[in-house]
Design a protein around this motif. Sequence first.
Motif, PDB file in Angstrom:
ATOM      1  N   PRO A 147      15.472  14.038 -33.035  1.00  0.00           N
ATOM      2  CA  PRO A 147      14.348  13.609 -33.877  1.00  0.00           C
ATOM      3  C   PRO A 147      13.561  12.467 -33.275  1.00  0.00           C
ATOM      4  N   LEU A 148      14.224  11.540 -32.570  1.00  0.00           N
ATOM      5  CA  LEU A 148      13.508  10.433 -31.943  1.00  0.00           C
ATOM      6  C   LEU A 148      12.569  10.948 -30.865  1.00  0.00           C
ATOM      7  N   ALA A 149      13.037  11.913 -30.068  1.00  0.00           N
ATOM      8  CA  ALA A 149      12.193  12.479 -29.011  1.00  0.00           C
ATOM      9  C   ALA A 149      10.984  13.194 -29.602  1.00  0.00           C
ATOM     10  N   VAL A 150      11.179  13.918 -30.695  1.00  0.00           N
ATOM     11  CA  VAL A 150      10.058  14.613 -31.339  1.00  0.00           C
ATOM     12  C   VAL A 150       9.048  13.603 -31.860  1.00  0.00           C
ATOM     13  N   LEU A 151       9.517  12.569 -32.529  1.00  0.00           N
ATOM     14  CA  LEU A 151       8.620  11.549 -33.065  1.00  0.00           C
ATOM     15  C   LEU A 151       7.820  10.883 -31.954  1.00  0.00           C
ATOM     16  N   ASP A 152       8.483  10.561 -30.834  1.00  0.00           N
ATOM     17  CA  ASP A 152       7.812   9.859 -29.746  1.00  0.00           C
ATOM     18  C   ASP A 152       6.789  10.750 -29.059  1.00  0.00           C
ATOM     19  N   ALA A 169       0.396  12.022 -13.496  1.00  0.00           N
ATOM     20  CA  ALA A 169       0.049  10.602 -13.439  1.00  0.00           C
ATOM     21  C   ALA A 169       1.272   9.782 -13.817  1.00  0.00           C
ATOM     22  N   VAL A 170       1.439   8.654 -13.175  1.00  0.00           N
ATOM     23  CA  VAL A 170       2.459   7.685 -13.565  1.00  0.00           C
ATOM     24  C   VAL A 170       1.793   6.713 -14.526  1.00  0.00           C
ATOM     25  N   VAL A 171       2.332   6.638 -15.744  1.00  0.00           N
ATOM     26  CA  VAL A 171       1.712   5.861 -16.811  1.00  0.00           C
ATOM     27  C   VAL A 171       2.696   4.814 -17.321  1.00  0.00           C
ATOM     28  N   GLU A 172       2.185   3.616 -17.552  1.00  0.00           N
ATOM     29  CA  GLU A 172       2.980   2.557 -18.161  1.00  0.00           C
ATOM     30  C   GLU A 172       2.647   2.515 -19.649  1.00  0.00           C
ATOM     31  N   CYS A 173       3.670   2.589 -20.467  1.00  0.00           N
ATOM     32  CA  CYS A 173       3.443   2.593 -21.907  1.00  0.00           C
ATOM     33  C   CYS A 173       4.702   2.118 -22.612  1.00  0.00           C
ATOM     34  N   ARG A 174       4.648   2.078 -23.928  1.00  0.00           N
ATOM     35  CA  ARG A 174       5.794   1.669 -24.726  1.00  0.00           C
ATOM     36  C   ARG A 174       6.310   2.873 -25.503  1.00  0.00           C
ATOM     37  N   ARG A 175       7.560   3.243 -25.247  1.00  0.00           N
ATOM     38  CA  ARG A 175       8.164   4.397 -25.901  1.00  0.00           C
ATOM     39  C   ARG A 175       8.772   3.992 -27.237  1.00  0.00           C
ATOM     40  N   LEU A 176       8.999   4.968 -28.085  1.00  0.00           N
ATOM     41  CA  LEU A 176       9.581   4.732 -29.397  1.00  0.00           C
ATOM     42  C   LEU A 176      11.082   4.481 -29.272  1.00  0.00           C
ATOM     43  N   SER A 177      11.585   3.540 -30.064  1.00  0.00           N
ATOM     44  CA  SER A 177      12.991   3.166 -30.011  1.00  0.00           C
ATOM     45  C   SER A 177      13.580   3.157 -31.419  1.00  0.00           C
TER      46      SER A 177
END
Length: 249
Positions: A147-152, A169-177
């Motif tokens: 579920p966490l992967a789906v939400l993210d 592309a290599v992207v810098e971002c903030r993943r869901l935790s």
Amino acid sequence: MTIGGVADTDGAQMFAHYAYAPNRLGYCGPSDTSQLVGATRADIERAAKQFTGAWPYLKVLSRMTCIPDPLDHRIVESYWLGGGIGAGLDPHAFTAELLGVIGPQAGHYWTHLSADLTDEAAPNHGFHVFGVYPWTRLLGKGMDEHPLAVLDNCRITWGTVLSSDDVTAVVECRRLSWNGAALSLADESTFRTDVGEEAPTGTPVTTGDLVALHWGRVCGRLTTEQIHALEASTYQQLQSTNRRLGKHS
């Protein structure tokens, strides 16, 4: 949305770019993805009406803002990114309007779709991901990874392109935790994402571009103002969702 330095005010094209990734995976919308990318405005509208998640929001936003075209760029931008013309709508009125559309379609498996959602309701995609879809209700049951992967993947993520070869592309971002009790955004990290058919047209995606990501694919460039709107709506949604999760922990 800014593409190649030119302001894009085509709401239909923006909808198509953002909706393409889940449609390509078969999660929503028509079976023929050619109705989205490279399609005419009429084709995109026909396709959009088959998105049982997004289209009701666009219709409700259209009615409540008195903007007759559900694919007006102001409506589409507000739905995908938050903020904009939807930000000032009354959550009680919005929830009632939305449930009047999606409630009869949902069936008895979605008993959480009630007026109780008003506490976290917002007329945007973030609310649909965290509030309407059932995935947050599966957290804390011993199998959190899926579920966490789906939400993210389903939420719209903002990031900065560090490098690109026009295919990825290599992207810098903030993943869901998820820490077992609440959702948050982790510290910035990098990952490689696809740059596909729905990527911004015009100049190629390049180092330094601010981009939107949906289901692991670049779906558009973002202005700093759009990132601020998306960031604000994301944090607001996480706060309201966490309040609900805390009550049921």
